[in-house]
Design an enzyme around this catalytic site. Structure first.
Site, PDB file in Angstrom:
ATOM      1  N   GLY A  95       2.203   3.246  -5.838  1.00  0.00           N
ATOM      2  CA  GLY A  95       1.440   2.763  -6.990  1.00  0.00           C
ATOM      3  C   GLY A  95      -0.066   2.718  -6.766  1.00  0.00           C
ATOM      4  O   GLY A  95      -0.644   3.591  -6.100  1.00  0.00           O
ATOM      5  N   ILE A  96      -0.705   1.689  -7.317  1.00  0.00           N
ATOM      6  CA  ILE A  96      -2.166   1.569  -7.236  1.00  0.00           C
ATOM      7  C   ILE A  96      -2.604   1.451  -5.773  1.00  0.00           C
ATOM      8  O   ILE A  96      -3.610   2.038  -5.366  1.00  0.00           O
ATOM      9  CB  ILE A  96      -2.655   0.337  -8.043  1.00  0.00           C
ATOM     10  CG1 ILE A  96      -2.316   0.505  -9.529  1.00  0.00           C
ATOM     11  CG2 ILE A  96      -4.161   0.132  -7.860  1.00  0.00           C
ATOM     12  CD1 ILE A  96      -2.557  -0.742 -10.384  1.00  0.00           C
ATOM     13  N   GLY A  97      -1.826   0.703  -4.959  1.00  0.00           N
ATOM     14  CA  GLY A  97      -2.198   0.477  -3.554  1.00  0.00           C
ATOM     15  C   GLY A  97      -2.356   1.783  -2.792  1.00  0.00           C
ATOM     16  O   GLY A  97      -3.340   1.972  -2.052  1.00  0.00           O
ATOM     17  N   ALA A 125       0.795  -1.244   0.000  1.00  0.00           N
ATOM     18  CA  ALA A 125       0.000   0.000   0.000  1.00  0.00           C
ATOM     19  C   ALA A 125       0.822   1.286   0.000  1.00  0.00           C
ATOM     20  O   ALA A 125       0.251   2.372  -0.027  1.00  0.00           O
ATOM     21  CB  ALA A 125      -0.923  -0.004   1.222  1.00  0.00           C
ATOM     22  N   VAL A 140       5.259  -9.515   2.196  1.00  0.00           N
ATOM     23  CA  VAL A 140       4.183 -10.516   2.135  1.00  0.00           C
ATOM     24  C   VAL A 140       4.710 -11.924   1.864  1.00  0.00           C
ATOM     25  O   VAL A 140       4.034 -12.914   2.161  1.00  0.00           O
ATOM     26  CB  VAL A 140       3.090 -10.155   1.088  1.00  0.00           C
ATOM     27  CG1 VAL A 140       2.334  -8.911   1.487  1.00  0.00           C
ATOM     28  CG2 VAL A 140       3.667 -10.033  -0.316  1.00  0.00           C
ATOM     29  N   TYR A 179       4.985 -13.791 -15.083  1.00  0.00           N
ATOM     30  CA  TYR A 179       4.045 -12.815 -14.520  1.00  0.00           C
ATOM     31  C   TYR A 179       2.618 -13.213 -14.924  1.00  0.00           C
ATOM     32  O   TYR A 179       1.702 -13.238 -14.094  1.00  0.00           O
ATOM     33  CB  TYR A 179       4.392 -11.420 -15.050  1.00  0.00           C
ATOM     34  CG  TYR A 179       3.491 -10.313 -14.546  1.00  0.00           C
ATOM     35  CD1 TYR A 179       3.688  -9.765 -13.281  1.00  0.00           C
ATOM     36  CD2 TYR A 179       2.447  -9.818 -15.336  1.00  0.00           C
ATOM     37  CE1 TYR A 179       2.848  -8.745 -12.814  1.00  0.00           C
ATOM     38  CE2 TYR A 179       1.619  -8.811 -14.883  1.00  0.00           C
ATOM     39  CZ  TYR A 179       1.828  -8.271 -13.619  1.00  0.00           C
ATOM     40  OH  TYR A 179       0.999  -7.269 -13.164  1.00  0.00           O
TER      41      TYR A 179
HETATM   42  N1  LIG Z   1       0.777  -1.076 -13.128  1.00  0.00           N
HETATM   43  C1  LIG Z   1       0.179  -1.890 -14.008  1.00  0.00           C
HETATM   44  O1  LIG Z   1       0.186  -1.652 -15.233  1.00  0.00           O
HETATM   45  C2  LIG Z   1      -0.542  -3.123 -13.519  1.00  0.00           C
HETATM   46  C3  LIG Z   1      -1.342  -3.818 -14.448  1.00  0.00           C
HETATM   47  C4  LIG Z   1      -2.010  -4.960 -14.034  1.00  0.00           C
HETATM   48  C5  LIG Z   1      -1.905  -5.388 -12.727  1.00  0.00           C
HETATM   49  N2  LIG Z   1      -1.127  -4.693 -11.834  1.00  0.00           N
HETATM   50  C6  LIG Z   1      -1.031  -5.235 -10.480  1.00  0.00           C
HETATM   51  O2  LIG Z   1      -1.421  -4.252  -9.539  1.00  0.00           O
HETATM   52  C7  LIG Z   1      -0.691  -4.447  -8.315  1.00  0.00           C
HETATM   53  C8  LIG Z   1      -0.010  -3.153  -7.906  1.00  0.00           C
HETATM   54  O3  LIG Z   1       0.900  -2.798  -8.930  1.00  0.00           O
HETATM   55  P1  LIG Z   1       1.515  -1.344  -9.076  1.00  0.00           P
HETATM   56  O4  LIG Z   1       1.523  -1.041 -10.513  1.00  0.00           O
HETATM   57  O5  LIG Z   1       0.880  -0.413  -8.137  1.00  0.00           O
HETATM   58  O6  LIG Z   1       3.022  -1.652  -8.635  1.00  0.00           O
HETATM   59  P2  LIG Z   1       4.081  -0.705  -7.892  1.00  0.00           P
HETATM   60  O7  LIG Z   1       5.398  -1.338  -8.124  1.00  0.00           O
HETATM   61  O8  LIG Z   1       3.876   0.699  -8.290  1.00  0.00           O
HETATM   62  O9  LIG Z   1       3.655  -0.845  -6.349  1.00  0.00           O
HETATM   63  C9  LIG Z   1       3.710  -2.103  -5.693  1.00  0.00           C
HETATM   64  C10 LIG Z   1       3.807  -1.880  -4.208  1.00  0.00           C
HETATM   65  O10 LIG Z   1       3.952  -3.179  -3.612  1.00  0.00           O
HETATM   66  C11 LIG Z   1       5.052  -3.152  -2.713  1.00  0.00           C
HETATM   67  N3  LIG Z   1       5.648  -4.471  -2.634  1.00  0.00           N
HETATM   68  C12 LIG Z   1       6.418  -5.104  -3.561  1.00  0.00           C
HETATM   69  N4  LIG Z   1       6.823  -6.287  -3.092  1.00  0.00           N
HETATM   70  C13 LIG Z   1       6.288  -6.424  -1.854  1.00  0.00           C
HETATM   71  C14 LIG Z   1       6.366  -7.437  -0.874  1.00  0.00           C
HETATM   72  N5  LIG Z   1       7.085  -8.539  -1.051  1.00  0.00           N
HETATM   73  N6  LIG Z   1       5.691  -7.251   0.298  1.00  0.00           N
HETATM   74  C15 LIG Z   1       4.984  -6.117   0.507  1.00  0.00           C
HETATM   75  N7  LIG Z   1       4.897  -5.115  -0.381  1.00  0.00           N
HETATM   76  C16 LIG Z   1       5.544  -5.275  -1.560  1.00  0.00           C
HETATM   77  C17 LIG Z   1       6.008  -2.115  -3.281  1.00  0.00           C
HETATM   78  O11 LIG Z   1       6.910  -1.631  -2.295  1.00  0.00           O
HETATM   79  C18 LIG Z   1       5.037  -1.053  -3.797  1.00  0.00           C
HETATM   80  O12 LIG Z   1       4.698  -0.135  -2.789  1.00  0.00           O
HETATM   81  C19 LIG Z   1       0.274  -5.597  -8.582  1.00  0.00           C
HETATM   82  O13 LIG Z   1      -0.287  -6.808  -8.128  1.00  0.00           O
HETATM   83  C20 LIG Z   1       0.388  -5.611 -10.095  1.00  0.00           C
HETATM   84  O14 LIG Z   1       0.755  -6.871 -10.605  1.00  0.00           O
HETATM   85  C21 LIG Z   1      -0.457  -3.565 -12.198  1.00  0.00           C
END
Ligand SMILES: NC(=O)c1ccc[n+]([C@@H]2O[C@H](COP(=O)([O-])OP(=O)(O)OC[C@H]3O[C@@H](n4cnc5c(N)ncnc54)[C@H](O)[C@@H]3O)[C@@H](O)[C@H]2O)c1
Length: 271
Positions: A18-20, A15, A68, A156
């Site tokens: 990014g999206i979180g 969280a 996680v 992935y």
């Molecule tokens: N960005 C995209 O285009 C996209 C598209 C489809 C799906 N998603 C999915 O959305 C979700 C969020 O992606 P995002 O784009 O926000 O990525 P991001 O890299 O911007 O953010 C991911 C967050 O997760 C945290 N994180 C990573 N590994 C971790 C771990 N082992 N334990 C706890 N926290 C951890 C990171 O520190 C970061 O804050 C992911 O599951 C990703 O696969 C993203």
């Protein structure tokens, strides 16, 4: 009837960015009671916690440093929330990485799929109305790569198809009728976050051209659009449903299409 987020206790993995991080902000706009933000990124997590707690009263946000993929720590984080707030109503399994390289693919599977399953099962047992709970919701994050022929991210993609199979099964009526725990999946299209930043994380680096063409095919959406879609999925989603969030468009329920695509194999599977 739409589900309400008002007064809910929420746990979000990954969280801090990014999206979180965007989801956390939209949840606060829905007047949830409390949000536990789990992430490995301590500096960003603490900064967001401070920012949001000074903006909203009642210290609504707690950052918990948690990888996680560390099962003991993940379960401990759930316990911290339950012991301090008393209950968890909603778990959003967002943490994920994109790294299909030979050095990192096992970690990718662990974070994107194994940990998501561990977190979901723990949340499911905790909220299960025939066990300790009173029902609740789990939202698991997948990707459009699970719904499209994208060949450049095989590992992935495997994790994200795994998320869909797991979540649609656990969320099926046969389980939901007993558990009272809705399990929802949402597939994002390309979203403008740090996840997309490094095309060196491909399993075949010589395929960089095609992946960039793949990326160009999609309209990059804003993380805020993805977060709004998560809120809508929570409010409207039936257990086991599959939602899509792409190109800054509103969340769309694609469960019927997903079910039909699986049913296409029935003649071969059952005869
Ligand atoms: N960005 C995209 O285009 C996209 C598209 C489809 C799906 N998603 C999915 O959305 C979700 C969020 O992606 P995002 O784009 O926000 O990525 P991001 O890299 O911007 O953010 C991911 C967050 O997760 C945290 N994180 C990573 N590994 C971790 C771990 N082992 N334990 C706890 N926290 C951890 C990171 O520190 C970061 O804050 C992911 O599951 C990703 O696969 C993203």
């Amino acid at each position: 009837m739409a589900h309400s987020l008002n007064g809910k206790v929420v746990l979000v993995t990954g969280a801090a960015g990014g999206i979180g991080a965007s989801v956390v902000k939209y949840l606060l706009g829905e007047d949830v009671k409390h949000i536990a933000m789990l992430d490995v990124a301590e500096e960003a997590g603490v900064a967001l916690e401070n920012e949001l707690n000074s903006k909203y009263k009642d210290n609504k946000v707690t950052f918990i440093k948690c990888d996680v993929a560390d099962k003991a720590r993940l379960l401990e984080a759930f316990k911290i929330v339950k012991d301090s707030i008393g209950y968890i109503d909603l778990v959003i399994n967002n943490a994920g990485i994109w790294d299909d390289t030979p050095e990192s693919y096992e970690m990718e599977i662990n974070i994107n799929l194994v940990s998501l399953i561990t977190s979901s099962l723990h949340a499911w047992n905790t909220m299960h109305k025939e066990k300790d709970g009173k029902g609740g919701t789990i939202i698991n994050f997948s990707s459009v790569v699970a719904l499209s022929k994208t060949v450049n991210v095989p590992i992935y993609g495997a994790t994200k198809i795994g998320v869909l199979k797991f979540s649609t099964s656990l969320g099926d009526e046969v389980h939901y009728s007993k558990s009272g725990v809705r399990v929802l999946s949402i597939c994002f299209g390309l979203t403008d976050t740090p996840l997309l930043g490094n095309t060196q994380r491909l399993f075949d680096k010589t395929a960089e051209g095609p992946i960039e063409e793949d990326i160009d095919k999609f309209k990059l959406q804003r993380p805020e659009s993805a977060a709004k879609a998560v809120i809508e999925t929570y409010k409207q989603g039936a257990s086991g449903s599959v939602w899509i969030s792409t190109s800054d468009k509103p969340a769309f329920d694609v469960t019927n299409v997903y079910d039909k695509s699986i049913a296409l194999f029935d003649d071969y599977v059952y005869n």
